[in-house]
Write a protein that holds these residues in place. Structure first.
Motif, PDB file in Angstrom:
ATOM      1  N   GLY A 147      -0.188  -7.267 -12.742  1.00 32.81           N
ATOM      2  CA  GLY A 147       0.999  -6.446 -12.943  1.00 32.81           C
ATOM      3  C   GLY A 147       2.257  -6.983 -12.302  1.00 32.81           C
ATOM      4  O   GLY A 147       3.275  -6.279 -12.240  1.00 32.81           O
ATOM      5  N   GLY A 148       2.193  -8.231 -11.812  1.00 34.02           N
ATOM      6  CA  GLY A 148       3.375  -8.841 -11.224  1.00 34.02           C
ATOM      7  C   GLY A 148       3.767  -8.212  -9.893  1.00 34.02           C
ATOM      8  O   GLY A 148       3.026  -7.422  -9.302  1.00 34.02           O
ATOM      9  N   ALA A 149       4.970  -8.554  -9.435  1.00 29.89           N
ATOM     10  CA  ALA A 149       5.455  -8.029  -8.159  1.00 29.89           C
ATOM     11  C   ALA A 149       5.547  -6.515  -8.170  1.00 29.89           C
ATOM     12  O   ALA A 149       5.252  -5.839  -7.156  1.00 29.89           O
ATOM     13  N   ALA A 150       5.925  -5.942  -9.315  1.00 31.82           N
ATOM     14  CA  ALA A 150       6.035  -4.489  -9.410  1.00 31.82           C
ATOM     15  C   ALA A 150       4.676  -3.819  -9.246  1.00 31.82           C
ATOM     16  O   ALA A 150       4.543  -2.801  -8.563  1.00 31.82           O
ATOM     17  N   GLY A 151       3.663  -4.407  -9.875  1.00 34.37           N
ATOM     18  CA  GLY A 151       2.318  -3.853  -9.767  1.00 34.37           C
ATOM     19  C   GLY A 151       1.780  -3.922  -8.349  1.00 34.37           C
ATOM     20  O   GLY A 151       1.141  -2.976  -7.860  1.00 34.37           O
ATOM     21  N   MET A 152       2.056  -5.030  -7.680  1.00 32.48           N
ATOM     22  CA  MET A 152       1.585  -5.178  -6.306  1.00 32.48           C
ATOM     23  C   MET A 152       2.341  -4.242  -5.371  1.00 32.48           C
ATOM     24  O   MET A 152       1.763  -3.677  -4.433  1.00 32.48           O
ATOM     25  N   ALA A 153       3.632  -4.059  -5.619  1.00 33.84           N
ATOM     26  CA  ALA A 153       4.423  -3.146  -4.791  1.00 33.84           C
ATOM     27  C   ALA A 153       3.905  -1.719  -4.923  1.00 33.84           C
ATOM     28  O   ALA A 153       3.849  -0.960  -3.944  1.00 33.84           O
ATOM     29  N   LYS A 154       3.516  -1.341  -6.124  1.00 31.08           N
ATOM     30  CA  LYS A 154       2.993   0.006  -6.370  1.00 31.08           C
ATOM     31  C   LYS A 154       1.694   0.228  -5.591  1.00 31.08           C
ATOM     32  O   LYS A 154       1.418   1.337  -5.106  1.00 31.08           O
ATOM     33  N   ARG A 155       0.903  -0.841  -5.449  1.00 34.03           N
ATOM     34  CA  ARG A 155      -0.353  -0.735  -4.699  1.00 34.03           C
ATOM     35  C   ARG A 155      -0.110  -0.712  -3.188  1.00 34.03           C
ATOM     36  O   ARG A 155      -0.956  -0.249  -2.417  1.00 34.03           O
ATOM     37  N   GLY A 156       1.017  -1.262  -2.754  1.00 37.71           N
ATOM     38  CA  GLY A 156       1.334  -1.291  -1.327  1.00 37.71           C
ATOM     39  C   GLY A 156       0.480  -2.261  -0.534  1.00 37.71           C
ATOM     40  O   GLY A 156       0.220  -2.044   0.657  1.00 37.71           O
ATOM     41  N   VAL A 157       0.032  -3.358  -1.171  1.00 31.71           N
ATOM     42  CA  VAL A 157      -0.827  -4.324  -0.492  1.00 31.71           C
ATOM     43  C   VAL A 157      -0.006  -5.516   0.001  1.00 31.71           C
ATOM     44  O   VAL A 157       1.099  -5.777  -0.478  1.00 31.71           O
ATOM     45  N   THR A 158      -0.565  -6.223   0.955  1.00 32.49           N
ATOM     46  CA  THR A 158       0.034  -7.459   1.454  1.00 32.49           C
ATOM     47  C   THR A 158      -0.537  -8.617   0.647  1.00 32.49           C
ATOM     48  O   THR A 158      -1.756  -8.728   0.494  1.00 32.49           O
TER      49      THR A 158
END
Length: 250
Positions: A147-158
């Protein structure tokens, strides 16, 4: 008594040609002064030109390998690579749920040669593993699939977005942490076709450096240097994407 090395459990598939997977993990951990243990998730018949066959291990056997290591030797850090199936991914996540040590997750989906190494069901379990991981290390296509940077940001992971698969003369790696400014490393691309196992090597190096007690940013920085030196010292084996030169790094 000699100082005990940090104990690293690598959970990944076996690469018969020695360039990636468990073989790259063991070489990396050993060269960086760690003690390597393994839980093999799959056997592959592959070389520098591609993956010819894959045999996934029984999930209970993967769990048994993990239990044997954790109950006796002990674990200071975990590296997760190729998982082979959704059932294996689930049993790995379950075993690591309460393990109080750094976990580095390399969400392996596609080999350097282009062979698919994770189906849709397996990728779905990645959500659980990313939640458990101290750091997730997707390359360009893996980050896009997640999901790209947006998908990772939504997950809140490092995560560490690695740029070796991107185009251009510079390679940019970006460490992204919630509520913290990104850290970006940008260096000239090492022009070589011998890149087989770079992701495995990087994630294993980070796990080893974290087990030594290094802060995350410094662990990533030192691991990147190790990978670059291994790339520059590649032995030139194979007719396709050949292995790195782990043993030549000083």
């Amino acid at each position: 008594m000699a100082t005990r090395p940090p104990r690293i459990l690598a959970i990944a598939g076996s690469d018969s040609s020695g360039g990636a997977g468990i073989q790259a993990d063991i070489k990396t951990i050993t060269m960086l002064g760690g003690y390597a243990m393994t839980a093999i998730t799959a056997l592959t018949a592959q070389n520098s030109r591609g993956v010819r066959a894959v045999e996934s291990c029984d999930p209970d056997f993967v769990a048994a390998q993990m239990d044997a290591c954790m109950e006796d030797i002990g674990v200071d850090a975990v590296k997760i690579g190729m998982l082979g199936s959704a059932d294996i991914a689930e049993v790995v996540a379950d075993r690591l749920e309460d393990l109080p040590c750094p976990i580095v997750f390399d969400p392996v989906m596609v080999a350097t040669s282009g062979s698919v190494l994770a189906d849709e069901a397996t990728v779905e379990v990645f959500e659980w593993l990313m939640d458990l991981a101290t750091l997730t290390t997707p390359n360009v296509p893996e980050l896009e699939a997640l999901g790209g940077a947006a998908g990772m940001a939504k997950r809140g992971v490092t995560y560490l977005a690695t740029g070796g698969d991107a185009d251009g003369p510079m390679v940019e790696d970006r460490l992204v942490r919630p509520d913290t400014d990104d850290v970006v490393w940008s260096e000239a691309r090492i022009v070589t076709k011998h890149t087989h196992g770079t992701g495995c090597t990087l994630s294993s190096a980070i796990a080893t450096n974290l087990a030594k007690g290094l802060p995350l940013e410094e662990a990533v920085a030192q691991s990147r240097r190790f990978v670059r030196e291994a790339l520059m010292n590649a032995p030139g084996f194979g007719q396709g994407n050949g292995p790195l030169g782990h043993q030549a790094v000083r």
